[in-house]
Design a protein around this motif. Structure first.
Motif: not given
Length: 218
Positions: A116-137, A147-149
């Motif tokens: 129910g959110e259109t965006g977030f002030d912060r997004v964080f990714i901790s030791y997950s990109l190394s496990m996600i196929p197609g991590w660039e996406k 969110k802007p800013g």
């Protein structure tokens, strides 16, 4: 990922962590380095929102919620098994009222439908990109969810370039058992995304290249 690939990866992660989730935080604290530094640097504003992609057991969300008591937190993970553990941890901490969790694919998700959110002030990714196929996406999806800013914060395995070869060999063999692969092109991908969006990148190596920490500000 396609719907079929997403379901396949979800089943894989459930299989990997069905039993390990019970000891995950105890064992991973010795080699998932830099996570607390990432949390310290989030600087979530009072009344703000933060989303963790690949939230796993909820360990990072619990610590971040303690530090930023005026903020709301959201967690997305592809593994229902890990989310079950996260729900227990969040309920135990007494923060369920300002934390929402959802099962989903970090490479393609709808924040409005899930949270129910259109965006977030912060997004964080901790030791997950190394496990996600197609991590660039996943990087692109994370930036699209800001969110802007806002800012994207990442910590993950580096290339261990200033560590002994034997250490790198043993570590990579161990990580492969859990379908983890350090992303050699992470910095280039982040730089490319910043160029597309006129965003700024801060990128640093930690512990002689063992880990890397990055912040993109939109």
């Amino acid at each position: 990922m396609s719907a079929t690939d997403t379901a396949s990866h979800s089943n894989l992660m459930d299989g990997v962590y069905r039993h390990q989730r019970h000891i995950y935080d105890l064992t991973r604290k010795y080699y998932l380095l830099g996570r607390d530094q990432l949390i310290d640097g989030l600087d979530v504003p009072a009344g703000g929102t933060a989303l963790e992609l690949g939230c796993g057991t909820g360990r990072n969300i619990v610590l971040a919620a303690r530090r930023y008591r005026g903020a709301k937190f959201f967690g997305l993970d592809i593994s229902n098994e890990m989310l079950e553990t996260a729900k227990i941890s969040i309920a135990r901490e007494g923060i369920a009222g300002r934390v929402a969790l959802a099962q989903g694919d970090a490479t393609a998700f709808d924040t409005r439908a899930l949270f129910g959110e259109t965006g977030f002030d912060r997004v964080f990714i901790s030791y997950s990109l190394s496990m996600i196929p197609g991590w660039e996406k996943a990087v692109g999806a994370a930036l699209a969810g800001l969110k802007p800013g806002g800012s994207l914060h990442i910590v993950d395995f580096g290339q261990q370039e200033r560590l002994p070869l034997w250490f790198r060999t043993v570590l990579h063999a161990w990580l492969a058992k859990f379908h983890v692969e350090p992303r050699a092109t992470l910095r280039q991908v982040l730089e490319s995304e910043c160029e597309k969006q006129a965003a700024s990148l801060s990128f640093e190596t930690l512990y002689r290249g063992y880990a890397v920490k990055a912040v993109i500000k939109s």
